[in-house]
Design an enzyme around this catalytic site. Sequence first.
Site, mmCIF file in Angstrom:
data_model
loop_
_atom_site.group_PDB
_atom_site.id
_atom_site.type_symbol
_atom_site.label_atom_id
_atom_site.label_comp_id
_atom_site.label_asym_id
_atom_site.label_seq_id
_atom_site.Cartn_x
_atom_site.Cartn_y
_atom_site.Cartn_z
ATOM 1 N N HIS A 1 -10.856 17.410 -7.657
ATOM 2 C CA HIS A 1 -9.879 16.412 -7.238
ATOM 3 C C HIS A 1 -8.609 16.465 -8.089
ATOM 4 O O HIS A 1 -7.500 16.249 -7.588
ATOM 5 C CB HIS A 1 -10.499 15.008 -7.264
ATOM 6 C CG HIS A 1 -9.590 13.961 -6.730
ATOM 7 N ND1 HIS A 1 -8.926 13.073 -7.530
ATOM 8 C CD2 HIS A 1 -9.167 13.703 -5.456
ATOM 9 C CE1 HIS A 1 -8.163 12.295 -6.780
ATOM 10 N NE2 HIS A 1 -8.288 12.645 -5.524
ATOM 11 N N GLY B 1 -10.181 6.849 -1.396
ATOM 12 C CA GLY B 1 -10.240 7.592 -2.656
ATOM 13 C C GLY B 1 -10.673 9.030 -2.430
ATOM 14 O O GLY B 1 -11.670 9.285 -1.747
ATOM 15 N N ASP C 1 0.868 -1.171 0.000
ATOM 16 C CA ASP C 1 0.000 0.000 0.000
ATOM 17 C C ASP C 1 0.915 1.234 0.000
ATOM 18 O O ASP C 1 2.121 1.127 0.283
ATOM 19 C CB ASP C 1 -0.856 -0.047 1.277
ATOM 20 C CG ASP C 1 -1.561 1.258 1.534
ATOM 21 O OD1 ASP C 1 -2.239 1.754 0.618
ATOM 22 O OD2 ASP C 1 -1.434 1.788 2.655
ATOM 23 N N ASP D 1 -1.528 -0.324 6.220
ATOM 24 C CA ASP D 1 -1.618 0.428 7.481
ATOM 25 C C ASP D 1 -3.055 0.556 7.974
ATOM 26 O O ASP D 1 -3.256 1.074 9.075
ATOM 27 C CB ASP D 1 -1.055 1.852 7.314
ATOM 28 C CG ASP D 1 -1.959 2.699 6.431
ATOM 29 O OD1 ASP D 1 -2.253 2.271 5.301
ATOM 30 O OD2 ASP D 1 -2.405 3.763 6.891
ATOM 31 N N ASP E 1 -0.208 5.156 0.862
ATOM 32 C CA ASP E 1 -0.463 6.169 1.895
ATOM 33 C C ASP E 1 -0.548 5.533 3.279
ATOM 34 O O ASP E 1 -1.360 4.641 3.513
ATOM 35 C CB ASP E 1 -1.759 6.923 1.576
ATOM 36 C CG ASP E 1 -1.634 7.705 0.280
ATOM 37 O OD1 ASP E 1 -0.715 8.531 0.193
ATOM 38 O OD2 ASP E 1 -2.433 7.460 -0.637
ATOM 39 N N SER F 1 -3.740 7.930 -6.871
ATOM 40 C CA SER F 1 -3.510 7.926 -8.325
ATOM 41 C C SER F 1 -2.044 7.635 -8.663
ATOM 42 O O SER F 1 -1.154 7.869 -7.838
ATOM 43 C CB SER F 1 -3.880 9.293 -8.894
ATOM 44 O OG SER F 1 -3.014 10.263 -8.328
ATOM 45 N N GLU G 1 -0.793 11.230 4.737
ATOM 46 C CA GLU G 1 -2.165 11.756 4.800
ATOM 47 C C GLU G 1 -2.253 13.214 5.236
ATOM 48 O O GLU G 1 -3.189 13.909 4.849
ATOM 49 C CB GLU G 1 -3.065 10.868 5.665
ATOM 50 C CG GLU G 1 -3.399 9.521 5.043
ATOM 51 C CD GLU G 1 -4.187 9.594 3.715
ATOM 52 O OE1 GLU G 1 -4.597 10.702 3.307
ATOM 53 O OE2 GLU G 1 -4.360 8.530 3.109
ATOM 54 N N GLU H 1 -14.127 10.025 -3.938
ATOM 55 C CA GLU H 1 -15.188 9.405 -3.140
ATOM 56 C C GLU H 1 -15.323 10.124 -1.790
ATOM 57 O O GLU H 1 -16.421 10.295 -1.261
ATOM 58 C CB GLU H 1 -14.871 7.920 -2.919
ATOM 59 C CG GLU H 1 -14.933 7.060 -4.178
ATOM 60 C CD GLU H 1 -13.697 7.165 -5.090
ATOM 61 O OE1 GLU H 1 -12.777 7.960 -4.802
ATOM 62 O OE2 GLU H 1 -13.679 6.444 -6.103
ATOM 63 N N ARG H 2 -14.175 10.563 -1.242
ATOM 64 C CA ARG H 2 -14.167 11.254 0.053
ATOM 65 C C ARG H 2 -14.855 12.620 -0.060
ATOM 66 O O ARG H 2 -15.647 12.991 0.789
ATOM 67 C CB ARG H 2 -12.701 11.410 0.509
ATOM 68 C CG ARG H 2 -12.524 11.739 1.968
ATOM 69 C CD ARG H 2 -11.065 11.536 2.351
ATOM 70 N NE ARG H 2 -10.658 10.160 2.154
ATOM 71 C CZ ARG H 2 -9.450 9.766 1.752
ATOM 72 N NH1 ARG H 2 -8.501 10.656 1.553
ATOM 73 N NH2 ARG H 2 -9.178 8.499 1.584
#
Length: 230
Positions: A77, A51, A9, A178, A11, A120, A18, A54-55
Amino acid sequence: MSLEALIFDVDGTLAETEELHRKAFNATFHQAGLDWHWSRETYRQLLTTTGGKERIGRYCGEIGATWLDADAIARLHKKKTGAYARLMATGGLSPRPGVMQLIEAARAAGLKLAIATTTSPKNVDALCLALWDRPANKVFDAICAGDEVAEKKPSPAVYRLALQRLGVAPERALAFEDSRNGLVSARGAGLRCVVTPGFYTEGEDFSGAFRLLPSLEGFDLGAFLTETAL
Ligand code: XBP
Ligand code: MG
């Protein structure tokens, strides 16, 4: 059963990104003339939706901003992605402990390396340039990102895509995550998942993790390369 690949993963796992994402969202809202500001607490709650588009969509629903349609959210975005790259390029971001060493050790052992992320490809590149001074495809064999799959994490789709691109069976790979959403995604694809909770994910439910560690510092890859360790 010998190990052939590691799938990471991005982030929260490779680096604590973040806060940069949150700043990029807030800067973009400000520039767009929106009086929205996501505090750390608000962002912690919003992060359960994976995402960025989506957020934003979820937030619009929560505050009743129904005038912002999917196209407007996508445009907003895109600007946020630009802001994130600029913030990343200012430097100062470090990898989480043990990440660089593990990736180097995996390469030395001949393992394949992949990314399975909700963000992305541009953001993966920005991070790899910041950490390795190389674009993502010079560090990883396969980069599987957000919009390439129909459903983001916790759907297993992005991990299935990574396994397919690497040509590796799930029992011959390890995932690194995470978050709870990431763990569920990896497990859904049949992978064992090593979880290192981070700033925003500490305290989530990590039942089903293959290993739950504070960080990857000292992660003994050698022990996993022998058949008996797995
Ligand atoms: C983290 C995410 C992302 C980032 C923001 O995914 O959910 O949405 O918060 O990036 P992962 P975007 O941990 O799987 O990498 O705005 O580009 O979505
Ligand atoms: Mg993550």
